[in-house]
Scaffold this motif. Structure first.
Motif, PDB file in Angstrom:
ATOM      1  N   TYR A 282       0.813  -1.166  -0.031  1.00  0.00           N
ATOM      2  CA  TYR A 282      -0.056  -0.002   0.141  1.00  0.00           C
ATOM      3  C   TYR A 282       0.885   1.262   0.186  1.00  0.00           C
ATOM      4  N   SER A 283       1.989   1.393   0.591  1.00  0.00           N
ATOM      5  CA  SER A 283       2.791   2.457   0.848  1.00  0.00           C
ATOM      6  C   SER A 283       3.635   2.593  -0.529  1.00  0.00           C
ATOM      7  N   ALA A 284       3.971   1.338  -1.067  1.00  0.00           N
ATOM      8  CA  ALA A 284       4.692   1.570  -2.348  1.00  0.00           C
ATOM      9  C   ALA A 284       3.723   2.194  -3.541  1.00  0.00           C
ATOM     10  N   ILE A 285       2.413   1.736  -3.356  1.00  0.00           N
ATOM     11  CA  ILE A 285       1.579   2.181  -4.319  1.00  0.00           C
ATOM     12  C   ILE A 285       0.977   3.577  -4.155  1.00  0.00           C
ATOM     13  N   HIS A 286       0.849   4.055  -3.046  1.00  0.00           N
ATOM     14  CA  HIS A 286       0.034   5.299  -2.678  1.00  0.00           C
ATOM     15  C   HIS A 286       0.926   6.351  -2.007  1.00  0.00           C
ATOM     16  N   ASP A 287       2.000   5.999  -1.415  1.00  0.00           N
ATOM     17  CA  ASP A 287       2.940   7.036  -0.649  1.00  0.00           C
ATOM     18  C   ASP A 287       3.919   7.634  -1.691  1.00  0.00           C
TER      19      ASP A 287
ATOM     20  N   GLN B  55      -5.988 -10.497   0.617  1.00  0.00           N
ATOM     21  CA  GLN B  55      -7.208 -10.410   1.824  1.00  0.00           C
ATOM     22  C   GLN B  55      -6.773  -9.320   2.723  1.00  0.00           C
ATOM     23  N   LYS B  56      -5.562  -9.361   3.434  1.00  0.00           N
ATOM     24  CA  LYS B  56      -5.328  -8.301   4.377  1.00  0.00           C
ATOM     25  C   LYS B  56      -5.527  -6.867   3.765  1.00  0.00           C
ATOM     26  N   TYR B  57      -4.945  -6.785   2.657  1.00  0.00           N
ATOM     27  CA  TYR B  57      -4.732  -5.495   1.954  1.00  0.00           C
ATOM     28  C   TYR B  57      -6.189  -4.848   1.797  1.00  0.00           C
ATOM     29  N   LYS B  58      -6.989  -5.793   1.391  1.00  0.00           N
ATOM     30  CA  LYS B  58      -8.564  -5.267   1.353  1.00  0.00           C
ATOM     31  C   LYS B  58      -9.197  -4.937   2.382  1.00  0.00           C
ATOM     32  N   GLU B  59      -8.997  -5.875   3.544  1.00  0.00           N
ATOM     33  CA  GLU B  59      -9.696  -5.485   4.680  1.00  0.00           C
ATOM     34  C   GLU B  59      -9.111  -4.384   5.570  1.00  0.00           C
ATOM     35  N   ARG B  60      -7.672  -3.838   5.292  1.00  0.00           N
ATOM     36  CA  ARG B  60      -7.033  -2.778   5.945  1.00  0.00           C
ATOM     37  C   ARG B  60      -7.321  -1.751   5.272  1.00  0.00           C
TER      38      ARG B  60
ATOM     39  N   GLY C  31      -9.645  -1.044   2.393  1.00  0.00           N
ATOM     40  CA  GLY C  31     -10.886  -0.745   1.772  1.00  0.00           C
ATOM     41  C   GLY C  31     -11.128  -1.317   0.151  1.00  0.00           C
ATOM     42  N   LYS C  32      -9.980  -1.105  -0.521  1.00  0.00           N
ATOM     43  CA  LYS C  32      -9.703  -1.261  -1.909  1.00  0.00           C
ATOM     44  C   LYS C  32      -8.845  -2.723  -2.257  1.00  0.00           C
ATOM     45  N   SER C  33      -8.991  -3.405  -3.194  1.00  0.00           N
ATOM     46  CA  SER C  33      -8.475  -4.385  -3.420  1.00  0.00           C
ATOM     47  C   SER C  33      -6.936  -4.089  -3.990  1.00  0.00           C
ATOM     48  N   LEU C  34      -5.883  -4.824  -3.734  1.00  0.00           N
ATOM     49  CA  LEU C  34      -4.537  -4.932  -4.502  1.00  0.00           C
ATOM     50  C   LEU C  34      -4.984  -4.933  -5.928  1.00  0.00           C
ATOM     51  N   TYR C  35      -5.749  -5.829  -6.435  1.00  0.00           N
ATOM     52  CA  TYR C  35      -5.941  -5.870  -7.908  1.00  0.00           C
ATOM     53  C   TYR C  35      -6.541  -4.436  -8.379  1.00  0.00           C
ATOM     54  N   HIS C  36      -7.461  -3.721  -7.715  1.00  0.00           N
ATOM     55  CA  HIS C  36      -7.883  -2.501  -8.167  1.00  0.00           C
ATOM     56  C   HIS C  36      -6.894  -1.650  -8.394  1.00  0.00           C
ATOM     57  N   ASP C  37      -6.138  -1.533  -7.268  1.00  0.00           N
ATOM     58  CA  ASP C  37      -4.717  -0.487  -7.002  1.00  0.00           C
ATOM     59  C   ASP C  37      -3.978  -0.595  -8.178  1.00  0.00           C
ATOM     60  N   ILE C  38      -3.536  -2.049  -8.662  1.00  0.00           N
ATOM     61  CA  ILE C  38      -2.752  -2.128  -9.631  1.00  0.00           C
ATOM     62  C   ILE C  38      -3.021  -1.887 -11.119  1.00  0.00           C
ATOM     63  N   LYS C  39      -4.353  -2.004 -11.090  1.00  0.00           N
ATOM     64  CA  LYS C  39      -5.105  -1.642 -12.296  1.00  0.00           C
ATOM     65  C   LYS C  39      -5.045  -0.298 -12.670  1.00  0.00           C
ATOM     66  N   HIS C  40      -5.369   0.459 -11.542  1.00  0.00           N
ATOM     67  CA  HIS C  40      -5.330   2.032 -11.435  1.00  0.00           C
ATOM     68  C   HIS C  40      -4.141   2.702 -11.836  1.00  0.00           C
ATOM     69  N   TYR C  41      -3.038   1.966 -11.382  1.00  0.00           N
ATOM     70  CA  TYR C  41      -1.716   2.646 -11.480  1.00  0.00           C
ATOM     71  C   TYR C  41      -0.734   2.234 -12.422  1.00  0.00           C
ATOM     72  N   ALA C  42      -0.899   0.895 -12.939  1.00  0.00           N
ATOM     73  CA  ALA C  42      -0.031   0.239 -13.938  1.00  0.00           C
ATOM     74  C   ALA C  42      -0.880   0.326 -15.282  1.00  0.00           C
ATOM     75  N   SER C  43      -0.026  -0.137 -16.211  1.00  0.00           N
ATOM     76  CA  SER C  43      -0.683  -0.288 -17.497  1.00  0.00           C
ATOM     77  C   SER C  43      -0.044  -1.291 -18.438  1.00  0.00           C
TER      78      SER C  43
END
Length: 325
Positions: free
Chosen positions: A258-263, A288-293, A295-307
């Motif tokens: 999460y830090s690597a993707i968002h911070d 699973q821990k990522y989504k619990e902690r 709110g958004k899935s790791l899958y969602h965040d990768i799709k949003h930031y990578a291409s």
């Protein structure tokens, strides 16, 4: 109950349909001519276990008398190359590769050193040290000594000794160790830092779980909050990483992703390293821990930031048989 006892699951498993020779031929074909069929590389290399990928690389060498990793480096570029080349290393070889590159060149990637040495098992560290020596012809311990400094260096070298007493517990010693940690946080001298380091780097996770509970009892404070208050810099970060891994290793990696993707504006090296290194261990649990902690899935965040094919490769490693949008 010891915090490390939970069901963990990876995303990549041995593929029953793997035929190393046929896979090597398909990869060879994908690398021929103008351009490169990146989809073929993704479809094969992200759907085989590490052991199977090693057999594919061996078959490739026999078929073409060339090294698969080198051919991939020559034909690919960018972060996609880092992912695909990373997949053809053995797990110890990949850790060694990452540690080497974290210390060579301009500056040192201290966070990479922490992510690997604070999270690997005793067996993992023995194997990655052998791979490091074989791949680079030098000692990991010597490079850590020359490229880092202070108590951070001492702590890393201690971890690299691979002397953690895995599985060993002594309930009678837990309260004593907790008192040593509490005194170390209060006095903060070099000697006390060494004592803290020895406990956190050498005791088993099961023992440390008890020590942390005793620390709460004797001090009325949480060990992580106390370390954060008493120390700073990479020494503090390394100690906190060890505490976090004792309590819940998949949550530690979820936090790092999460830090690597968002911070850090999508810190590619951290994302790539974590997904590859944990893919056969606990990446599904990390998701699973990522989504619990967060709110958004790791899958969602990768799709949003990578291409492009880079995104496709990361998602293929991350997905397993579940695509969590």
């Amino acid at each position: 109950m010891f915090g490390g006892q939970y069901q963990v699951q990876g995303t990549i498993f041995p593929n029953a349909n793997c035929n190393p020779i046929m896979d090597a031929q398909m990869i060879g074909g994908a690398l021929q001519g103008f351009g490169c069929d990146k989809d073929v590389l993704i479809d094969i290399l992200t759907q085989r276990s590490s052991a199977q990928r090693i057999m594919i690389a061996e078959a490739y060498g026999s078929l073409y008398s060339r090294d698969l990793a080198n051919d991939l480096r020559e034909n690919l570029d960018g972060h996609f190359k880092e992912v695909i080349v990373g997949l053809v290393y053995s797990p110890p070889g990949y850790d060694a590769h990452e540690l080497w590159h974290a210390m060579k060149g301009a500056g040192t990637d201290e966070n990479c050193l922490i992510d690997i040495l604070a999270t690997r098992t005793t067996s993992d560290i023995f194997q990655l040290k052998e791979a490091y020596l074989m791949q680079y012809g030098c000692s990991l311990d010597q490079d850590l000594y020359s490229e880092t400094s202070g108590h951070f260096r001492d702590c890393l070298i201690n971890l690299a000794q691979a002397v953690r007493e895995e599985g060993y517990t002594d309930p009678g010693l837990a309260a004593q160790d907790a008192m040593v940690l509490w005194e170390a946080c209060q006095r903060r001298t070099g000697e006390h830092k060494n004592l803290m380091q020895m406990i956190l780097c050498n005791k088993s996770y099961q023992q440390l779980w008890m020590v942390f509970q005793e620390f709460q009892n004797v001090s009325g404070q949480d060990i992580a909050a106390t370390i954060e208050e008493c120390y700073d810099g990479y020494f503090q970060q390394l100690l906190l990483a060890i505490v976090s891994c004792v309590r819940d290793k998949p949550s530690y990696f979820a936090y790092r992703l999460y830090s690597a993707i968002h911070d850090f504006g999508f810190h590619n090296k951290t994302v790539i390293r974590t997904l590859i290194a944990r893919s056969e261990i606990d990446l599904m649990t990390i998701r699973q821990k990522y989504k619990e902690r967060y709110g958004k899935s790791l899958y969602h965040d990768i799709k949003h930031y990578a291409s492009g094919h880079y995104e496709k490769a990361l998602l293929a490693i991350c997905a397993g048989d579940i695509q969590d949008y």
